[in-house]
Design a protein around this motif. Structure first.
Motif, PDB file in Angstrom:
ATOM      1  N   GLU A 248       0.890  -1.091  -0.096  1.00  0.00           N
ATOM      2  CA  GLU A 248      -0.069  -0.213   0.057  1.00  0.00           C
ATOM      3  C   GLU A 248       0.782   1.245  -0.235  1.00  0.00           C
ATOM      4  O   GLU A 248       2.094   1.376   0.315  1.00  0.00           O
ATOM      5  CB  GLU A 248      -0.895  -0.066   1.206  1.00  0.00           C
ATOM      6  N   LYS A 249       0.362   2.219  -0.464  1.00  0.00           N
ATOM      7  CA  LYS A 249       1.011   3.482  -0.345  1.00  0.00           C
ATOM      8  C   LYS A 249       0.865   4.343   0.875  1.00  0.00           C
ATOM      9  O   LYS A 249      -0.446   4.121   1.349  1.00  0.00           O
ATOM     10  CB  LYS A 249       0.471   4.561  -1.460  1.00  0.00           C
ATOM     11  N   ALA A 250       1.573   4.810   1.549  1.00  0.00           N
ATOM     12  CA  ALA A 250       1.458   5.298   2.830  1.00  0.00           C
ATOM     13  C   ALA A 250       0.456   6.480   2.810  1.00  0.00           C
ATOM     14  O   ALA A 250       0.619   7.398   2.115  1.00  0.00           O
ATOM     15  CB  ALA A 250       2.901   5.890   3.318  1.00  0.00           C
ATOM     16  N   ASP A 251      -0.684   6.259   3.689  1.00  0.00           N
ATOM     17  CA  ASP A 251      -1.559   7.378   3.626  1.00  0.00           C
ATOM     18  C   ASP A 251      -1.255   8.213   5.033  1.00  0.00           C
ATOM     19  O   ASP A 251      -0.320   7.896   5.750  1.00  0.00           O
ATOM     20  CB  ASP A 251      -2.978   6.546   3.945  1.00  0.00           C
ATOM     21  N   GLU A 252      -1.878   9.378   5.201  1.00  0.00           N
ATOM     22  CA  GLU A 252      -1.873  10.156   5.984  1.00  0.00           C
ATOM     23  C   GLU A 252      -2.379   9.643   7.559  1.00  0.00           C
ATOM     24  O   GLU A 252      -3.287   9.082   7.592  1.00  0.00           O
ATOM     25  CB  GLU A 252      -2.565  11.455   6.125  1.00  0.00           C
ATOM     26  N   ASP A 346      10.383  -5.604  15.532  1.00  0.00           N
ATOM     27  CA  ASP A 346      10.401  -7.027  14.814  1.00  0.00           C
ATOM     28  C   ASP A 346      10.235  -6.376  13.251  1.00  0.00           C
ATOM     29  O   ASP A 346       9.603  -5.221  12.799  1.00  0.00           O
ATOM     30  CB  ASP A 346       9.258  -7.684  15.237  1.00  0.00           C
ATOM     31  N   GLU A 347      11.068  -7.327  12.458  1.00  0.00           N
ATOM     32  CA  GLU A 347      10.762  -6.909  11.014  1.00  0.00           C
ATOM     33  C   GLU A 347       9.341  -6.829  10.431  1.00  0.00           C
ATOM     34  O   GLU A 347       8.999  -6.170   9.496  1.00  0.00           O
ATOM     35  CB  GLU A 347      11.304  -7.936  10.088  1.00  0.00           C
ATOM     36  N   SER A 348       8.543  -7.511  11.083  1.00  0.00           N
ATOM     37  CA  SER A 348       7.053  -7.565  10.925  1.00  0.00           C
ATOM     38  C   SER A 348       6.302  -6.218  10.815  1.00  0.00           C
ATOM     39  O   SER A 348       5.510  -5.935  10.216  1.00  0.00           O
ATOM     40  CB  SER A 348       6.232  -8.496  11.575  1.00  0.00           C
ATOM     41  N   ALA A 349       6.734  -5.447  11.947  1.00  0.00           N
ATOM     42  CA  ALA A 349       6.115  -3.915  11.978  1.00  0.00           C
ATOM     43  C   ALA A 349       6.941  -2.994  11.343  1.00  0.00           C
ATOM     44  O   ALA A 349       6.220  -1.800  10.696  1.00  0.00           O
ATOM     45  CB  ALA A 349       6.412  -3.577  13.517  1.00  0.00           C
ATOM     46  N   VAL A 350       7.957  -3.435  10.705  1.00  0.00           N
ATOM     47  CA  VAL A 350       8.804  -2.466   9.868  1.00  0.00           C
ATOM     48  C   VAL A 350       8.362  -2.579   8.527  1.00  0.00           C
ATOM     49  O   VAL A 350       8.304  -1.562   7.765  1.00  0.00           O
ATOM     50  CB  VAL A 350      10.219  -2.709  10.103  1.00  0.00           C
ATOM     51  N   GLU A 351       7.880  -3.755   7.969  1.00  0.00           N
ATOM     52  CA  GLU A 351       7.988  -3.706   6.529  1.00  0.00           C
ATOM     53  C   GLU A 351       6.448  -3.947   6.142  1.00  0.00           C
ATOM     54  O   GLU A 351       6.226  -4.063   4.847  1.00  0.00           O
ATOM     55  CB  GLU A 351       8.538  -5.610   6.200  1.00  0.00           C
ATOM     56  N   ASN A 352       5.391  -3.519   6.857  1.00  0.00           N
ATOM     57  CA  ASN A 352       4.084  -3.403   6.559  1.00  0.00           C
ATOM     58  C   ASN A 352       3.811  -2.158   6.687  1.00  0.00           C
ATOM     59  O   ASN A 352       4.049  -1.381   7.517  1.00  0.00           O
ATOM     60  CB  ASN A 352       3.225  -4.228   7.348  1.00  0.00           C
ATOM     61  N   ALA A 353       2.917  -1.429   5.982  1.00  0.00           N
ATOM     62  CA  ALA A 353       2.462  -0.183   5.725  1.00  0.00           C
ATOM     63  C   ALA A 353       0.970  -0.042   6.325  1.00  0.00           C
ATOM     64  O   ALA A 353       0.452  -1.066   6.548  1.00  0.00           O
ATOM     65  CB  ALA A 353       2.433   0.311   4.310  1.00  0.00           C
ATOM     66  N   ASN A 354       0.655   1.338   6.832  1.00  0.00           N
ATOM     67  CA  ASN A 354      -0.636   1.763   7.203  1.00  0.00           C
ATOM     68  C   ASN A 354      -1.191   0.815   8.188  1.00  0.00           C
ATOM     69  O   ASN A 354      -2.437   0.336   8.274  1.00  0.00           O
ATOM     70  CB  ASN A 354      -1.575   1.683   5.954  1.00  0.00           C
ATOM     71  N   PHE A 364      -7.193   6.785  22.531  1.00  0.00           N
ATOM     72  CA  PHE A 364      -7.081   7.225  20.984  1.00  0.00           C
ATOM     73  C   PHE A 364      -6.157   6.266  20.542  1.00  0.00           C
ATOM     74  O   PHE A 364      -5.263   5.545  21.179  1.00  0.00           O
ATOM     75  CB  PHE A 364      -6.797   8.611  21.052  1.00  0.00           C
ATOM     76  N   HIS A 365      -6.372   5.773  19.299  1.00  0.00           N
ATOM     77  CA  HIS A 365      -5.401   5.175  18.262  1.00  0.00           C
ATOM     78  C   HIS A 365      -5.383   5.819  17.151  1.00  0.00           C
ATOM     79  O   HIS A 365      -5.781   6.862  16.912  1.00  0.00           O
ATOM     80  CB  HIS A 365      -5.966   3.874  18.061  1.00  0.00           C
ATOM     81  N   LEU A 366      -4.242   5.298  16.213  1.00  0.00           N
ATOM     82  CA  LEU A 366      -3.878   6.034  15.071  1.00  0.00           C
ATOM     83  C   LEU A 366      -3.869   5.242  13.961  1.00  0.00           C
ATOM     84  O   LEU A 366      -3.665   3.972  14.092  1.00  0.00           O
ATOM     85  CB  LEU A 366      -2.434   6.773  15.073  1.00  0.00           C
ATOM     86  N   ARG A 367      -4.498   5.554  12.892  1.00  0.00           N
ATOM     87  CA  ARG A 367      -4.485   4.976  11.573  1.00  0.00           C
ATOM     88  C   ARG A 367      -3.475   5.119  10.779  1.00  0.00           C
ATOM     89  O   ARG A 367      -2.825   6.384  10.662  1.00  0.00           O
ATOM     90  CB  ARG A 367      -5.655   5.101  10.847  1.00  0.00           C
TER      91      ARG A 367
END
Length: 571
Positions: A248-252, A346-354, A364-367
């Motif tokens: 995915e393209k990084a969204d705001e 971990d690599e899994s949190a680094v390699e996946n977007a959004n 509160f959380h972030l998208r």
């Protein structure tokens, strides 16, 4: 040996604290006697089996080029300070002051001592390869000893150490020891599998353990389910192929309210997405500093991998008070806005977007959180725990299958960990001083016996293989003290069996036949020969293999009994 002159004190009931089959049967069979938590005496029957295990180990180690030595159990603490392990070894060293007020320790392992031996004796590359081994007592002050001989505080171990001039030589020694271990376990009746393992407090780069797959094991072992793949590793070391979410393209980034949502499961469900679309934050305290460990929400943290990534410092889950004092909001936390030097990823949190992540604000959380843009980490690597069903890291088709296992041996490529710290050097072909490449290889003899019982038993007792059973044959004489014919035939068979080299126990005790049969089954004698008025009336003696059904015995003429016993033992 005559049972009337031997020490056989079997019991019907196992100790209440006995959880494993081996603990129950070894205690009931009078192989071992507990003195304190994790500390056992070895009784005469157990001693005979352990002597056989020691003989097998010595034969295989000698065949692999090993030289036997003996190193001290009591050691000066100063040599552990020299290696840097005096204050870091886990469990902590058991220590005391001698009469001259010098600090001494009870050795849990012997890397330091053998390094001194190597430092003294190795001067040139011509002095290698060298393999030294011992069978010696160790003491590790385990916090939770269990399972009889499976996890104890005082124990006997065969530990071997190899010295080589280069990595290639170490590989050769390591492979030779691995094959020797396969031979040892096979001869002891164990189908042990070799799997990748963490080196733990011993140190070094690579290691492997030999595990007996058994429900009573306290280790978790993962193997590939593909018949063509041989991958296996214990839980601490196991790897797997991590799936990637669709690119995915990084969204705001977007902050949104999540009142009452404190778990990854609840957050993903509320957003209608997979847990793989979340970034989980777990707090660990390492060297008195709280770190945020970030991993994809559908994976779990492997604390051993975290320890290795952080240079050997032990992580522990941070307390609520530590988390609050560090300024984090549990249940709504993330690495966003956190100093990267306190973030482990971990690599899994680094390699996946959004990904969904905490906003570090209550409720509160972030998208659309993305690594590199919204957060960073100074410590990154594989820190995820492999589980059953994960993709095998070594083949295209296999998936991991989980087993319980008993570690029966461990081999390590120490490389230059100890030769660097303890100055074990040699002159190479050019006369230059170089560090020795070392390996370490351990087998617990008592644990090996216990594992053999776990692998060889039934509801009547132990079914130990001939190679390590305390006796190969038991001759049970029924009413021999009241029947001259029974006594003479039993004595004759006993002498003949021993004369042809078969270790035989003559049960000449004044006990009921049923008690003698029960003891023979419990102790695990491979072959039982019964001499009784009934067997003589039926044509001779009754011969039965231990693993046969209760009624599955055969009658043989007295002059054919020895051949019948040999046939069973040889089969």
């Amino acid at each position: 040996m005559r049972a009337s002159q031997f020490y056989i004190k079997t019991t019907r009931e196992a100790p209440v604290e006995a959880e494993t089959i081996s603990h129950k049967y070894l205690t009931r069979g009078s192989f071992i006697q507990q003195i304190a938590a994790g500390i056992f005496s070895i009784m005469p029957l157990g001693q005979r089996s352990l002597d056989k295990i020691r003989t097998i180990i010595r034969e295989e180690m000698n065949a692999a080029g090993g030289l036997e030595v003996t190193m001290p159990v009591v050691q000066p603490r100063s040599i552990w300070q020299e290696s840097g392990r005096a204050d870091t070894y886990v469990p902590p060293l058991a220590k005391f002051l001698d009469r001259r007020e010098r600090e001494m320790v009870l050795a849990p392992t012997h890397e330091e001592t053998v390094s001194i031996m190597g430092r003294y004796g190795i001067a040139s590359y011509r002095d290698m390869p060298l393999i030294l081994y011992q069978i010696q007592t160790k003491f590790r002050d385990e916090t939770r000893s269990r399972g009889g001989l499976l996890r104890v505080r005082e124990f006997e171990m065969k530990d071997a150490y190899s010295f080589d001039a280069d990595p290639a030589g170490l590989d050769t020694s390591y492979d030779a020891m691995a094959q020797a271990y396969r031979n040892i376990f096979s001869r002891c009746g164990l189908d042990a599998v070799m799997v990748e393992a963490d080196s733990g407090s011993i140190g070094g780069k690579d290691s492997a353990e030999f595990a007996l797959l058994a429900d009573s094991g306290e280790d978790t072992v993962l193997t590939c389910d593909s018949e063509e793949c041989e991958y296996g590793a214990n839980l601490e070391k196991a790897e797997f192929i991590k799936t990637l979410n669709a690119e995915e393209k990084a969204d705001e980034v977007e902050k949104f309210p999540t009142p009452g949502l404190k778990t990854i499961e609840a957050l993903a469900k509320a957003e209608g997405v997979s847990e793989s679309k979340t970034a989980k934050a777990v707090f660990y305290t390492i060297d008195d500093q709280v770190y945020v460990v970030v991993i994809r929400g559908d994976y779990e943290v492997n604390e051993t991998k975290v320890r290795n990534l952080m240079g050997g410092s032990e992580p522990r889950l941070a307390t609520r008070e530590e988390v609050a004092a560090a300024g984090f909001v549990a249940g709504s936390a993330s690495a966003v806005g956190i100093n990267s030097k306190y973030v482990i990823a971990d690599e899994s949190a680094v390699e996946n977007a959004n990904l969904l992540a905490g906003a570090n604000e209550e409720g509160f959380h972030l998208r659309n959180v993305n690594f590199g843009r919204d957060w960073n980490a100074d410590h990154m690597g594989d820190i995820a725990a492999a589980l059953e069903g994960h993709k095998c890291p070594r083949c295209d088709d296999g998936y991991l299958k989980q087993h319980r296992g008993i570690e029966v041996g461990h081999i390590f490529k120490l490389r230059t960990v100890y030769s660097d710290t303890m100055n074990v050097k040699f002159n190479d072909v050019d006369g230059k001083l170089q560090p020795v490449f070392m390996g370490c290889y351990g087998i617990g003899t008592g644990r090996l016996l216990a594992a053999a019982v776990e692998a060889n038993h039934d509801d009547r007792g132990m079914t130990l293989p001939r190679s390590i059973a305390p006796f190969e044959v038991v001759v049970v004489a029924v009413n021999m003290h009241n029947n001259d014919e029974v006594r003479e035939l039993a004595e004759s068979l006993y002498r003949q069996l021993n004369d042809v080299g078969i270790e035989t126990l003559l049960d000449d005790r004044v006990e009921a036949p049923g008690a003698k049969f029960a003891d023979a089954d419990l102790i695990g004698m491979p072959v039982r020969v019964v001499v009784s008025p009934r067997s003589i009336q039926n044509g001779g003696v009754e011969v039965k293999h231990r693993k046969a059904a209760r009624s599955d015995s055969t009658i043989h003429a007295a002059d054919q009994a020895i051949s019948a016993v040999q046939a069973i033992l040889n089969s």
